[in-house]
Design a protein around this motif. Sequence first.
Motif, PDB file in Angstrom:
ATOM      1  N   ARG A 127       0.838  -1.210   0.000  1.00  0.00           N
ATOM      2  CA  ARG A 127       0.000   0.000   0.000  1.00  0.00           C
ATOM      3  C   ARG A 127       0.869   1.256   0.000  1.00  0.00           C
ATOM      4  O   ARG A 127       0.575   2.227  -0.696  1.00  0.00           O
ATOM      5  N   ARG A 160       0.995   4.081  -2.902  1.00  0.00           N
ATOM      6  CA  ARG A 160       0.730   5.488  -2.598  1.00  0.00           C
ATOM      7  C   ARG A 160       1.876   6.375  -3.080  1.00  0.00           C
ATOM      8  O   ARG A 160       1.653   7.429  -3.651  1.00  0.00           O
ATOM      9  N   ARG A 179       1.767   6.624  -6.859  1.00  0.00           N
ATOM     10  CA  ARG A 179       0.635   7.467  -7.252  1.00  0.00           C
ATOM     11  C   ARG A 179       0.969   8.942  -7.007  1.00  0.00           C
ATOM     12  O   ARG A 179       0.699   9.796  -7.837  1.00  0.00           O
ATOM     13  N   ASP A 180       1.607   9.240  -5.851  1.00  0.00           N
ATOM     14  CA  ASP A 180       1.999  10.612  -5.548  1.00  0.00           C
ATOM     15  C   ASP A 180       3.065  11.112  -6.521  1.00  0.00           C
ATOM     16  O   ASP A 180       3.045  12.263  -6.936  1.00  0.00           O
TER      17      ASP A 180
END
Length: 108
Positions: A73, A77, A80-81
């Motif tokens: 996860r 994240r 994605r950031d």
Amino acid sequence: MPKTHESNNRSDHDSDYQYYYFRDLVAAGIVKNRTDLSRKRRFEDFPDPEKSSDAMQASAPFRKSKVHAWLDRRAARRSRDAAAGVNDPEQKRRRRPRRETASIETIE
């Protein structure tokens, strides 16, 4: 002689019953020290340990499957950031201009 931890004898595909102990997390580079572990548990949703008894001295292992899911996860994240440009070094340099404040001479 220090007491050592014996690894689980179950097969590798059965990771639901394999555990990390604190020293394993440090050796794997997942946490740096107990403060880092505590901070990750409080602020980054790191999984809680699964104590086998209520005794204070009971070991507190972390289930490997939950730690690996947390790492996945966290990696998702971060990617994605990064795709959204959140950690873009150029963005850090582009700061919002300071708000002009009245100087003492203009107030008088």
